[in-house]
Design an enzyme around this catalytic site. Structure first.
Site, PDB file in Angstrom:
ATOM      1  N   SER A  35       0.831  -1.198   0.000  1.00  0.00           N
ATOM      2  CA  SER A  35       0.000   0.000   0.000  1.00  0.00           C
ATOM      3  C   SER A  35       0.874   1.259   0.000  1.00  0.00           C
ATOM      4  O   SER A  35       1.658   1.477  -0.915  1.00  0.00           O
ATOM      5  CB  SER A  35      -0.969  -0.043   1.188  1.00  0.00           C
ATOM      6  OG  SER A  35      -1.961   0.947   1.083  1.00  0.00           O
TER       7      SER A  35
ATOM      8  N   ASP B   1     -10.089  -4.682  -4.450  1.00  0.00           N
ATOM      9  CA  ASP B   1      -9.528  -3.737  -3.476  1.00  0.00           C
ATOM     10  C   ASP B   1     -10.439  -2.511  -3.364  1.00  0.00           C
ATOM     11  O   ASP B   1     -10.586  -1.758  -4.331  1.00  0.00           O
ATOM     12  CB  ASP B   1      -8.131  -3.310  -3.933  1.00  0.00           C
ATOM     13  CG  ASP B   1      -7.355  -2.568  -2.854  1.00  0.00           C
ATOM     14  OD1 ASP B   1      -7.985  -1.885  -2.026  1.00  0.00           O
ATOM     15  OD2 ASP B   1      -6.111  -2.658  -2.851  1.00  0.00           O
TER      16      ASP B   1
ATOM     17  N   HIS C 116      -8.052  -5.272  -0.036  1.00  0.00           N
ATOM     18  CA  HIS C 116      -6.791  -4.569   0.262  1.00  0.00           C
ATOM     19  C   HIS C 116      -6.017  -5.402   1.269  1.00  0.00           C
ATOM     20  O   HIS C 116      -5.963  -5.088   2.466  1.00  0.00           O
ATOM     21  CB  HIS C 116      -7.097  -3.178   0.799  1.00  0.00           C
ATOM     22  CG  HIS C 116      -5.903  -2.259   0.792  1.00  0.00           C
ATOM     23  ND1 HIS C 116      -5.233  -1.900  -0.360  1.00  0.00           N
ATOM     24  CD2 HIS C 116      -5.249  -1.630   1.805  1.00  0.00           C
ATOM     25  CE1 HIS C 116      -4.240  -1.087  -0.070  1.00  0.00           C
ATOM     26  NE2 HIS C 116      -4.226  -0.916   1.248  1.00  0.00           N
TER      27      HIS C 116
END
Length: 210
Positions: free
Chosen positions: A97, A152, A186
């Protein structure tokens, strides 16, 4: 190492089982363990973060100064590994991320030639500053493994695929590998970790003691 003025804590270092001939520097994502700073996206509440994030849309304002400060901190970690005897071309940079985003930016702007980058569920920060920002890059031939879940909800899959296309315009296109994972939010999954392991083994093959 968050791009603010707080004291920088030492990174977590996993001791080598034998003489180290390579290194992987992996950066945490927003809210993971690490130094904290106020984050606009989190109503200015403090949380572990490399730089400030005001939004997760393509037109959101970016913390340019914070991104660049954080990148300099990572470049210092790379320099320290080189001083410790690890050639820069035996150093892999990676992250999840926000950490993956910082890894991509740092690899494109550092003057140290790296083994490659592992970029998980992320994007390229300050994308409009490229290709100018990477004009003198020594990593135009580096290998990049980019992984992204197609479900995601935080960093949309589209951001990942667009980032991969942007990377192909900045470095050797054939060296950019973009892998998608069906139904993955995610997060990470075993299939992705196998791909990461294979990438590390390929880019950092064992060598004998020198």
């Amino acid at each position: 190492m968050c791009g603010n003025n707080m004291s920088v804590p030492l990174p977590a270092i996993v001791p080598a089982a034998r003489k180290a001939t390579a290194a992987v520097i992996f950066l945490h994502g927003l809210g993971d363990t690490g130094p904290t700073m106020p984050v606009t996206l989190n109503m200015r509440m403090s949380m572990p973060s490399w730089f400030d994030i005001s939004g997760l849309s393509p037109d959101a304002n970016e913390d340019e100064a914070g991104i660049k400060r954080a990148s300099e901190n990572i470049k210092a970690l790379i320099d320290q590994e080189v001083k410790n005897g690890i050639p820069s071309h035996r150093i892999l940079l990676g992250g999840f991320s926000q950490g993956g985003a910082l890894s991509l930016y740092t690899a494109l702007t550092t003057q140290q030639k790296l083994a490659g980058v592992i970029a998980l569920s992320c994007w390229l920060p300050l994308r409009n500053s490229f290709p100018q920002a990477s004009a003198s890059s020594v990593n135009k031939d580096m290998h990049v493994l980019q992984c992204h879940g197609d479900a995601d909800p935080l960093v949309p899959f589209m951001f990942g695929s667009q980032t991969a296309e942007k990377m192909k315009s900045l470095i050797t296109p054939a060296n950019v590998t973009f892998k998608s994972y069906r139904g993955l939010p995610h997060s990470a999954c075993p299939e992705e970790m196998v791909d990461v392991k294979r990438f590390i083994e390929k880019r950092l093959p064992p060598i004998g003691d020198e």
